[in-house]
Design a protein around this motif. Structure first.
Motif, PDB file in Angstrom:
ATOM      1  N   VAL A  63       0.833  -1.196   0.000  1.00  0.00           N
ATOM      2  CA  VAL A  63       0.000   0.000   0.000  1.00  0.00           C
ATOM      3  C   VAL A  63       0.875   1.257   0.000  1.00  0.00           C
ATOM      4  N   PHE A  64       1.968   1.231   0.755  1.00  0.00           N
ATOM      5  CA  PHE A  64       2.881   2.373   0.790  1.00  0.00           C
ATOM      6  C   PHE A  64       3.488   2.633  -0.594  1.00  0.00           C
ATOM      7  N   LEU A  65       4.011   1.595  -1.226  1.00  0.00           N
ATOM      8  CA  LEU A  65       4.633   1.751  -2.545  1.00  0.00           C
ATOM      9  C   LEU A  65       3.617   2.210  -3.589  1.00  0.00           C
ATOM     10  N   LEU A  66       2.417   1.662  -3.509  1.00  0.00           N
ATOM     11  CA  LEU A  66       1.390   2.037  -4.464  1.00  0.00           C
ATOM     12  C   LEU A  66       0.917   3.471  -4.241  1.00  0.00           C
ATOM     13  N   SER A  67       0.933   3.947  -3.006  1.00  0.00           N
ATOM     14  CA  SER A  67       0.547   5.335  -2.759  1.00  0.00           C
ATOM     15  C   SER A  67       1.513   6.291  -3.461  1.00  0.00           C
ATOM     16  N   LEU A  68       2.805   5.960  -3.426  1.00  0.00           N
ATOM     17  CA  LEU A  68       3.787   6.794  -4.122  1.00  0.00           C
ATOM     18  C   LEU A  68       3.560   6.773  -5.631  1.00  0.00           C
ATOM     19  N   LYS A  69       3.255   5.591  -6.149  1.00  0.00           N
ATOM     20  CA  LYS A  69       2.980   5.456  -7.580  1.00  0.00           C
ATOM     21  C   LYS A  69       1.732   6.242  -7.974  1.00  0.00           C
ATOM     22  N   LEU A  70       0.701   6.174  -7.176  1.00  0.00           N
ATOM     23  CA  LEU A  70      -0.537   6.900  -7.474  1.00  0.00           C
ATOM     24  C   LEU A  70      -0.321   8.409  -7.437  1.00  0.00           C
ATOM     25  N   ILE A  71       0.438   8.871  -6.438  1.00  0.00           N
ATOM     26  CA  ILE A  71       0.722  10.305  -6.344  1.00  0.00           C
ATOM     27  C   ILE A  71       1.483  10.779  -7.577  1.00  0.00           C
ATOM     28  N   TYR A  72       2.455   9.995  -7.997  1.00  0.00           N
ATOM     29  CA  TYR A  72       3.238  10.363  -9.184  1.00  0.00           C
ATOM     30  C   TYR A  72       2.359  10.408 -10.434  1.00  0.00           C
ATOM     31  N   ASP A  73       1.610   9.322 -10.667  1.00  0.00           N
ATOM     32  CA  ASP A  73       0.768   9.267 -11.867  1.00  0.00           C
ATOM     33  C   ASP A  73      -0.298  10.360 -11.853  1.00  0.00           C
ATOM     34  N   GLY A  74      -0.907  10.572 -10.673  1.00  0.00           N
ATOM     35  CA  GLY A  74      -1.933  11.606 -10.583  1.00  0.00           C
ATOM     36  C   GLY A  74      -1.382  12.995 -10.781  1.00  0.00           C
ATOM     37  N   ALA A  75      -0.218  13.282 -10.181  1.00  0.00           N
ATOM     38  CA  ALA A  75       0.381  14.607 -10.313  1.00  0.00           C
ATOM     39  C   ALA A  75       0.763  14.890 -11.766  1.00  0.00           C
ATOM     40  N   VAL A  76       1.322  13.884 -12.433  1.00  0.00           N
ATOM     41  CA  VAL A  76       1.678  14.069 -13.847  1.00  0.00           C
ATOM     42  C   VAL A  76       0.432  14.349 -14.677  1.00  0.00           C
ATOM     43  N   GLY A  77      -0.634  13.588 -14.411  1.00  0.00           N
ATOM     44  CA  GLY A  77      -1.859  13.780 -15.178  1.00  0.00           C
ATOM     45  C   GLY A  77      -2.543  15.102 -14.913  1.00  0.00           C
ATOM     46  N   VAL A  78      -2.488  15.586 -13.670  1.00  0.00           N
ATOM     47  CA  VAL A  78      -3.166  16.845 -13.311  1.00  0.00           C
ATOM     48  C   VAL A  78      -2.344  18.056 -13.710  1.00  0.00           C
ATOM     49  N   PHE A  79      -1.041  18.039 -13.412  1.00  0.00           N
ATOM     50  CA  PHE A  79      -0.219  19.226 -13.591  1.00  0.00           C
ATOM     51  C   PHE A  79       0.592  19.223 -14.877  1.00  0.00           C
ATOM     52  N   MET A  80       0.801  18.054 -15.480  1.00  0.00           N
ATOM     53  CA  MET A  80       1.541  17.967 -16.741  1.00  0.00           C
ATOM     54  C   MET A  80       0.814  17.034 -17.713  1.00  0.00           C
ATOM     55  N   PRO A  81      -0.410  17.376 -18.084  1.00  0.00           N
ATOM     56  CA  PRO A  81      -1.195  16.473 -18.930  1.00  0.00           C
ATOM     57  C   PRO A  81      -0.521  16.106 -20.238  1.00  0.00           C
ATOM     58  N   GLY A  82       0.287  17.022 -20.765  1.00  0.00           N
ATOM     59  CA  GLY A  82       0.990  16.725 -22.010  1.00  0.00           C
ATOM     60  C   GLY A  82       1.987  15.598 -21.841  1.00  0.00           C
ATOM     61  N   ALA A  83       2.643  15.550 -20.669  1.00  0.00           N
ATOM     62  CA  ALA A  83       3.627  14.500 -20.407  1.00  0.00           C
ATOM     63  C   ALA A  83       2.953  13.156 -20.237  1.00  0.00           C
ATOM     64  N   ALA A  84       1.698  13.129 -19.750  1.00  0.00           N
ATOM     65  CA  ALA A  84       0.980  11.886 -19.522  1.00  0.00           C
ATOM     66  C   ALA A  84       0.378  11.338 -20.790  1.00  0.00           C
ATOM     67  N   ALA A  85       0.280  12.157 -21.832  1.00  0.00           N
ATOM     68  CA  ALA A  85      -0.353  11.704 -23.068  1.00  0.00           C
ATOM     69  C   ALA A  85       0.507  10.718 -23.804  1.00  0.00           C
TER      70      ALA A  85
END
Length: 257
Positions: A235-257
């Motif tokens: 759960v700890f490792l996945l929380s870090l992964k979720l924060i990273y993926d979510g932050a990229v998608g919210v704040f850098m949508p072009g990078a997530a595309a």
């Protein structure tokens, strides 16, 4: 790698991981399925394709653990989960997958940090709080509707109860079987259960069955101490992964595309 081979390689891996999580062995690990599948198809289509597979896995899990669920916890959490499902349906067009991932990741990380503090030790083993359980049940229903990552909110309430691995797995199985069934009608009207998604799900169904059975075999043989150590770390490792993926998608949508 040819496009079709790449798609099926990712799909097979994602479905097997979800199937293991459905056994209760590594419950939160299933949340990586939609992010993984989004590498080869739109995230909303991935959620639609996975729902029939989740229901197949749920059916096996609830049969396996049919005598092992903690219905006290389920009676507290499920009403909130139904409300959360309706809210997810209502907000489907306004809430992005990235927003959900970022929010879940932050909440889950705070949960893990809280688990390391002395107050958590004092709270463990206390009778389930109805308002607290209803809230997290609603949160789990909402996030599960958007892209199936309902595990962390569910675990925030259930893990401190320190259930045995089998009872924990049975409670998880019944909770998400009911929540996923409730999602069928909204997903149909939203167009997520289209023919292409159902055809892919049918091809992957045998793998889903095999993965659940492997996980069940492991759950019945792992110690309580090891079970919770493994779960908290994942759960700890996945929380870090979720924060990273979510932050990229919210704040850098072009990078997530």
């Amino acid at each position: 790698m040819p496009p079709d081979l790449y798609f099926w390689t990712v799909a097979v891996l994602a479905v097997f991981i979800v199937a293991l999580s459905k056994s209760g062995l590594v419950g939160s690990l299933g949340m990586v399925a939609v992010p993984m599948m989004s590498l080869v198809m739109p995230a909303r289509d991935a959620a639609g394709m996975l729902l029939p597979l989740l229901l197949v896995m749920d059916a096996i899990a609830i049969w396996t653990y049919r005598k092992d669920a903690d219905w006290r916890i389920l009676r507290i959490m499920l009403p909130g989960a139904m409300v959360g499902t309706l809210i997810g349906w209502a907000l489907w067009s306004f809430v992005s997958d990235a927003m959900v991932l970022l929010f879940i990741g932050i909440i889950t990380l705070l949960f893990i940090l809280d688990a390391l503090l002395p107050i958590r030790k004092k709270l463990e083993g206390l009778p389930p709080s109805k308002p607290w359980g209803t809230f997290w049940g609603g949160f789990a229903g909402f996030t599960s509707f958007i892209s199936h990552p309902g595990g962390p909110p569910f675990q925030i309430y259930v893990l401190p109860q320190r259930l045995t691995p089998v009872i924990y797995s049975g409670t998880t199985a019944f909770f998400f079987a009911i929540v996923n069934t409730a999602k069928l009608v909204p997903y149909f009207f939203l167009g997520q259960l289209n023919v292409a998604n159902l055809e892919r799900a049918a091809i992957l169904a045998p793998l889903a069955v095999a993965g659940v059975m492997v996980g069940v075999w492991l759950v019945r043989r792992i110690s309580v101490k090891r079970f919770y150590q493994l779960t908290y770390w994942l759960v700890f490792l996945l929380s870090l992964k979720l924060i990273y993926d979510g932050a990229v998608g919210v704040f850098m949508p072009g990078a997530a595309a």
